[in-house]
Scaffold this motif. Structure first.
Motif, mmCIF file in Angstrom:
data_model
loop_
_atom_site.group_PDB
_atom_site.id
_atom_site.type_symbol
_atom_site.label_atom_id
_atom_site.label_comp_id
_atom_site.label_asym_id
_atom_site.label_seq_id
_atom_site.Cartn_x
_atom_site.Cartn_y
_atom_site.Cartn_z
ATOM 1 N N UNK A 145 -41.397 -45.245 -24.455
ATOM 2 C CA UNK A 145 -41.038 -46.320 -23.338
ATOM 3 C C UNK A 145 -42.069 -46.225 -22.201
ATOM 4 N N UNK A 146 -42.598 -45.124 -21.951
ATOM 5 C CA UNK A 146 -43.690 -45.108 -20.955
ATOM 6 C C UNK A 146 -44.886 -45.742 -21.430
ATOM 7 N N UNK A 147 -45.414 -45.376 -22.968
ATOM 8 C CA UNK A 147 -46.350 -46.051 -23.518
ATOM 9 C C UNK A 147 -46.381 -47.408 -23.571
ATOM 10 N N UNK A 148 -45.019 -48.047 -23.976
ATOM 11 C CA UNK A 148 -44.919 -49.334 -23.924
ATOM 12 C C UNK A 148 -45.213 -50.074 -22.985
ATOM 13 N N UNK A 149 -44.497 -49.393 -21.619
ATOM 14 C CA UNK A 149 -44.542 -49.941 -20.271
ATOM 15 C C UNK A 149 -46.263 -50.359 -19.999
ATOM 16 N N UNK A 150 -47.295 -49.073 -20.186
ATOM 17 C CA UNK A 150 -48.371 -49.072 -19.914
ATOM 18 C C UNK A 150 -49.419 -49.793 -20.608
ATOM 19 N N UNK A 151 -49.180 -49.721 -22.012
ATOM 20 C CA UNK A 151 -50.019 -50.290 -22.887
ATOM 21 C C UNK A 151 -49.636 -51.624 -23.899
ATOM 22 N N UNK A 179 -43.970 -48.011 -33.663
ATOM 23 C CA UNK A 179 -45.432 -47.880 -34.426
ATOM 24 C C UNK A 179 -46.447 -47.654 -33.564
ATOM 25 N N UNK A 180 -46.410 -48.473 -32.351
ATOM 26 C CA UNK A 180 -47.707 -48.590 -31.622
ATOM 27 C C UNK A 180 -47.968 -47.329 -30.862
ATOM 28 N N UNK A 181 -46.812 -46.604 -30.522
ATOM 29 C CA UNK A 181 -46.997 -45.190 -29.857
ATOM 30 C C UNK A 181 -47.453 -44.263 -30.866
ATOM 31 N N UNK A 182 -46.998 -44.167 -32.069
ATOM 32 C CA UNK A 182 -47.810 -43.278 -32.955
ATOM 33 C C UNK A 182 -49.245 -43.683 -33.370
ATOM 34 N N UNK A 183 -49.403 -44.815 -33.486
ATOM 35 C CA UNK A 183 -50.862 -45.164 -33.670
ATOM 36 C C UNK A 183 -51.890 -44.937 -32.457
ATOM 37 N N UNK A 184 -51.308 -45.223 -31.350
ATOM 38 C CA UNK A 184 -52.129 -45.280 -30.115
ATOM 39 C C UNK A 184 -52.045 -43.772 -29.596
#
Length: 603
Positions: free
Chosen positions: A26-32, A87-92
């Motif tokens: 969730x932190x990755x999503x909020x940031x990126x 998916x986005x988290x594990x790619x990025x």
């Protein structure tokens, strides 16, 4: 001044060489993460707090104590965005081999084009990791996308090849209740996907779905063996935490009643209150979450109530879909041994051969070793059906005489109370018995009357009507393969409709010469759905209540229904212009009108 410049230089260097922050999903999503206009009414920067129940689900991926996560949810709660963020988290941020399993190869391709590609395009952290799909290096194809440290592969659960290669760390399975029971002959596709993770100590297996039938739902079984978390909100009056439940919704005023203090509050009051996940089975080895549309920020309770009332009007089929997709709950079929008595008591005397609101007639023919059985069914607006005649012709189907009797019966004209006569617009003849050649020969000579050979096939996920194939000695006879389970589900649901005004209602004649005696209704309700194990996979199958009961009436209703669907008339047009299915006869004038598109949606 020099010291300050030196200090700033050291800060820049430290920033460059410092390890990335320890983000959760969730932190990755909020940031990126950025939402794409193709998939969101509010494109732009992602904010988990728009739907706060998503945070714990997303961050459960980072919990080292659990490798399996189950999400049983309704539509409109953000299931797809949860998958996309993972998916986005594990790619990025945590590059890994990722597998996304969809029900079919086609749905996997659609998801890649409609969801994954826009997300990669509009999220800079992903754009720089995944190659340009227009380049020729092959790193970014529709179903396989490479990035530094891993790759994303999308497959269909119906494709054994797609499930049989490459070690995978993260397996995401979407809409698992719509997976086939087996990927070809390889076995359960979900199990096949999970086996791919064995070489990773930090593997993650995430299953997501809207539930379907109670006894066959994969996601229901997975959820029941999980921590069984519910999103609970505190009462505006007493503070008691409780899940959003349909049973507590009050239509008048659009309110929800507290299960504890019985006070009632409106939607905005409830959704403004603190909420949290409460795990009812905390000692389980897998995390499980259940969400329904009542908690969604994108659904209004007023709309949900309206859709419930509309679904209830239209009968069990629509109500089942509403319960699955809105409440995120399974549908439980209630089976009763005396179903035939209830239906038989609905019979009425017809004033004429055909009720006045019938617009189209179709027929079904069942072939047995010593007889041919036929049913004529009438169809009106809302696909209401009326039994017109059920007849048995004794004789050897290997001889022409019995076919001649059936042919005369199918060519008969039937009269409505207003004096209008109707003839059969289409009929289906079962070719699956011992007289396949005779059926093909009979139907080939009558295809101009829309009398077609059919063959039924049971099994989950097979469409009711498929494109016809050419069969017979000269490969010149049309054969329609029918997915009979879908038709039986539909007919069984309609037989339970008790209000004659509702779409799909089934009417039957009390007139003695029509053939609708008690034996017919026993046969009409001769089958029910039962759990059976096939190749180690538990699935729902239609079976007879008893081996001694004849089920030809049920089969014949399926065949007549198939003939109606193949014919596919525009019932609204017929009713509006006071016409019947007779206008579809193959006259030159009718052919010209059909080419102009004014008569039929189908054949």
């Amino acid at each position: 001044m020099v010291k300050r410049d030196t200090l700033n230089l050291f800060r820049k260097i430290a920033k460059l060489v410092a390890p990335p922050p320890k983000w959760t999903v969730s932190q990755w999503a909020d940031a990126e993460r950025y939402l794409s206009p193709e998939s969101s009414a509010a494109p732009g920067k992602w904010n988990t707090d728009r739907a706060p129940y998503q945070r714990e689900i997303l961050d459960s991926v980072n919990n080292p104590d659990y490798e399996e996560i189950v999400i049983k949810a309704s539509s409109q709660v953000g299931k797809s965005e949860i998958i996309n963020n993972i998916i986005g988290y594990f790619i990025s941020y945590d590059p890994s081999p990722i597998l996304l399993i969809m029900p079919t190869v086609d749905t996997a391709e659609d998801y890649s084009k409609d969801r994954i590609a826009p997300m990669i395009r509009d999220t800079p952290a992903l754009t720089k990791k995944v190659g340009d799909p227009k380049s020729r290096n092959g790193n970014n194809t529709l179903l396989h996308k490479k990035f530094p440290g891993g790759h994303l592969t999308l497959v269909g659960a119906n494709s054994p090849a797609g499930l049989a290669s490459r070690p995978i760390r993260v397996v995401l399975a979407d809409e698992v209740d719509r997976f086939p029971t087996s990927a070809g002959k390889e076995g359960d596709p979900l199990s096949l996907g999970h086996k791919r993770t064995k070489t990773f100590w930090n593997r993650k297996k995430i299953s997501v779905s809207t539930p379907t039938d109670a006894e066959t739902s994969r996601i229901e079984a997975e959820y029941e063996s999980s921590t069984k978390a519910q999103w609970c909100v505190s009462c505006p009056s007493c503070g008691h935490f409780q899940p959003y439940k349909w049973e507590q919704i009050r239509f008048e005023g659009v309110l929800m009643e507290c299960v504890s203090c019985k006070e009632q509050h409106n939607e905005m009051e409830w959704k403004a209150r603190p909420a949290k996940w409460i795990h009812r089975n905390p000692d389980a080895r897998k995390l499980g979450f259940h969400l329904n549309a009542l908690a969604s920020p994108w659904e209004r309770w007023e709309t949900i109530i309206y859709e419930f009332k509309e679904a209830k009007k239209k009968g069990p089929e629509k109500l089942k879909t509403w319960k699955n997709t809105t409440l995120g709950e399974v549908w439980e079929e209630k089976l009763q041994e005396n179903d035939h008595i209830k239906i038989m008591h609905r019979r009425v005397n017809y004033e004429a051969e055909v009720p006045e609101d019938v617009l189209v007639l179709t027929g079904g023919v069942d072939v047995q070793d010593d007889r041919l059985e036929v049913e004529i069914v009438g169809w009106g607006l809302g696909e209401k059906s009326a039994g017109i005649a059920y007849k048995i012709f004794m004789g050897d189907p290997g001889q022409q005489a019995v076919w001649d009797q059936v042919d005369t019966f199918l060519a008969k004209e039937w009269t409505r109370p207003d004096g209008v006569t109707l003839s059969i617009s289409a009929a289906c003849v079962d070719s699956g018995g011992h007289y396949t050649t005779e059926v093909y020969e009979y139907c080939k000579a009558r295809e101009h009357r829309r009398i077609f050979a059919i063959k039924g096939k049971g099994g989950k996920g097979i469409p009711f009507i498929n494109r016809p194939s050419k069969v017979g000695r000269k490969k010149d006879t049309y054969l329609y393969n029918l997915g009979v389970d879908e038709a039986k589900d539909t007919i069984n649901g309609r037989l339970k409709i008790e209000n004659p005004e509702k779409p799909g209602y089934c009417l039957f004649p009390l007139n003695k010469d029509k053939g609708y005696d008690e034996a017919y209704f026993v046969g009409l309700t001769a089958e029910y759905k039962k759990l059976k194990s096939v190749g180690g996979v538990v699935t729902y199958q239609w079976v007879k209540r008893s081996s001694s009961i004849r089920n030809e009436p049920f089969d014949l209703r399926v065949y007549a229904f198939a003939a109606f669907k193949i014919f596919n008339p525009d019932l609204d047009y017929l009713a509006e212009h006071n016409l019947t299915g007779n206008i579809y006869k193959q006259s030159a004038k009718t052919k010209r009108r059909r080419r102009r598109g004014v008569l039929s949606k189908g054949v």
